[in-house]
Motif scaffolding. Sequence first.
Motif, mmCIF file in Angstrom:
data_model
loop_
_atom_site.group_PDB
_atom_site.id
_atom_site.type_symbol
_atom_site.label_atom_id
_atom_site.label_comp_id
_atom_site.label_asym_id
_atom_site.label_seq_id
_atom_site.Cartn_x
_atom_site.Cartn_y
_atom_site.Cartn_z
ATOM 1 N N LEU A 88 69.433 6.961 -53.619
ATOM 2 C CA LEU A 88 68.116 7.109 -52.995
ATOM 3 C C LEU A 88 67.174 7.891 -53.908
ATOM 4 N N GLU A 89 67.693 8.894 -54.588
ATOM 5 C CA GLU A 89 66.847 9.661 -55.509
ATOM 6 C C GLU A 89 66.340 8.770 -56.640
ATOM 7 N N ARG A 90 67.208 7.906 -57.154
ATOM 8 C CA ARG A 90 66.759 6.967 -58.200
ATOM 9 C C ARG A 90 65.701 6.020 -57.646
ATOM 10 N N MET A 91 65.873 5.604 -56.402
ATOM 11 C CA MET A 91 64.887 4.714 -55.780
ATOM 12 C C MET A 91 63.541 5.415 -55.609
ATOM 13 N N ILE A 92 63.574 6.693 -55.241
ATOM 14 C CA ILE A 92 62.329 7.454 -55.094
ATOM 15 C C ILE A 92 61.584 7.476 -56.426
ATOM 16 N N GLU A 93 62.300 7.800 -57.493
ATOM 17 C CA GLU A 93 61.671 7.879 -58.808
ATOM 18 C C GLU A 93 61.078 6.534 -59.229
ATOM 19 N N THR A 94 61.830 5.467 -58.987
ATOM 20 C CA THR A 94 61.347 4.130 -59.358
ATOM 21 C C THR A 94 60.155 3.723 -58.504
ATOM 22 N N SER A 95 60.251 3.939 -57.193
ATOM 23 C CA SER A 95 59.144 3.587 -56.288
ATOM 24 C C SER A 95 57.883 4.352 -56.666
ATOM 25 N N TRP A 96 58.044 5.621 -57.012
ATOM 26 C CA TRP A 96 56.906 6.464 -57.369
ATOM 27 C C TRP A 96 56.217 5.935 -58.629
ATOM 28 N N THR A 97 57.012 5.536 -59.598
ATOM 29 C CA THR A 97 56.461 4.985 -60.836
ATOM 30 C C THR A 97 55.737 3.674 -60.568
ATOM 31 N N GLN A 149 66.393 2.931 -39.275
ATOM 32 C CA GLN A 149 65.043 2.326 -39.287
ATOM 33 C C GLN A 149 63.963 3.400 -39.312
ATOM 34 N N TRP A 150 64.183 4.463 -38.517
ATOM 35 C CA TRP A 150 63.204 5.551 -38.488
ATOM 36 C C TRP A 150 63.149 6.252 -39.840
ATOM 37 N N LEU A 151 64.296 6.444 -40.475
ATOM 38 C CA LEU A 151 64.328 7.095 -41.783
ATOM 39 C C LEU A 151 63.647 6.233 -42.845
ATOM 40 N N VAL A 152 63.783 4.912 -42.745
ATOM 41 C CA VAL A 152 63.069 4.013 -43.664
ATOM 42 C C VAL A 152 61.562 4.210 -43.504
ATOM 43 N N SER A 153 61.111 4.241 -42.261
ATOM 44 C CA SER A 153 59.682 4.421 -41.996
ATOM 45 C C SER A 153 59.195 5.767 -42.535
ATOM 46 N N ALA A 154 59.982 6.821 -42.314
ATOM 47 C CA ALA A 154 59.615 8.148 -42.806
ATOM 48 C C ALA A 154 59.582 8.170 -44.335
ATOM 49 N N TYR A 155 60.543 7.510 -44.961
ATOM 50 C CA TYR A 155 60.639 7.440 -46.416
ATOM 51 C C TYR A 155 59.347 6.877 -47.019
ATOM 52 N N LEU A 180 58.237 15.455 -53.235
ATOM 53 C CA LEU A 180 58.681 14.288 -52.480
ATOM 54 C C LEU A 180 60.206 14.221 -52.441
ATOM 55 N N LYS A 181 60.844 14.413 -53.586
ATOM 56 C CA LYS A 181 62.305 14.370 -53.630
ATOM 57 C C LYS A 181 62.916 15.480 -52.780
ATOM 58 N N THR A 182 62.320 16.667 -52.813
ATOM 59 C CA THR A 182 62.818 17.781 -52.000
ATOM 60 C C THR A 182 62.654 17.480 -50.517
ATOM 61 N N THR A 183 61.480 16.983 -50.142
ATOM 62 C CA THR A 183 61.199 16.713 -48.727
ATOM 63 C C THR A 183 62.107 15.621 -48.178
ATOM 64 N N ILE A 184 62.230 14.527 -48.911
ATOM 65 C CA ILE A 184 63.087 13.430 -48.438
ATOM 66 C C ILE A 184 64.547 13.877 -48.429
ATOM 67 N N GLY A 185 64.959 14.611 -49.453
ATOM 68 C CA GLY A 185 66.329 15.108 -49.485
ATOM 69 C C GLY A 185 66.644 15.977 -48.285
ATOM 70 N N ASP A 186 65.724 16.897 -47.950
ATOM 71 C CA ASP A 186 65.928 17.774 -46.791
ATOM 72 C C ASP A 186 65.902 17.000 -45.476
ATOM 73 N N LEU A 187 64.975 16.064 -45.364
ATOM 74 C CA LEU A 187 64.866 15.283 -44.135
ATOM 75 C C LEU A 187 66.107 14.425 -43.895
#
Length: 196
Positions: A88-97, A149-155, A180-187
């Motif tokens: 998921l962390e790799r996905m965050i970085e890729t999505s952000w780019t 599904q809710w976590l996908v929406s929050a992501y 963003l990575k910290t917030t999603i990781g904590d959530l």
Amino acid sequence: MATVDHRRAIADRNRTAILDATERLLAERTTLSMAAVASAAGVSRPTLYAHFKTLGDVVEAGVARAVEDSMAAIAAADPQAGPADAALERMIETSWTRLAGFEAFARGAAEYLSVESLHRSHAPLMALTLSVIERGQDEGAFRADLSAQWLVSAYYSLIHAADELVRNGGLARADALAMLKTTIGDLFAARRPRRR
């Protein structure tokens, strides 16, 4: 056979030119019309209508292509490999780019598409994210007290909110990504049972 291949090549080239022009016009915040798209793509209006019947069809196809490009980039980050939280962390970085390159186009496209069209275009990306989140829940890495599904929406909401802050709040993209990575990781982190 050579004639058929030649016609197909021309049709593919015209379709690409149409979608490139649509993306460019939306990113430039130019008022979109079938005539404007045809002119910017360097094709005739009959050629444009042979590919797409309505302006909404053109924009939806452009969004679908952008999603396919994002899917390819995310697939290169190998989201099925390793623990789900690392994936998921790799996905965050890729999505952000990817978002940095597509945001102006995405904002423009949203003005021409219904919510249903946007959801339909983004369905493959959402399904991939859902599969990683469900895997994380099965592994015990992600919380299971909230639906996947809710976590996908929050992501996705958090990613877009961070991008909005960069564009309008002056936050540096690198700083926003770290938050963003910290917030999603904590959530998403699995919750430990409370002691009684």
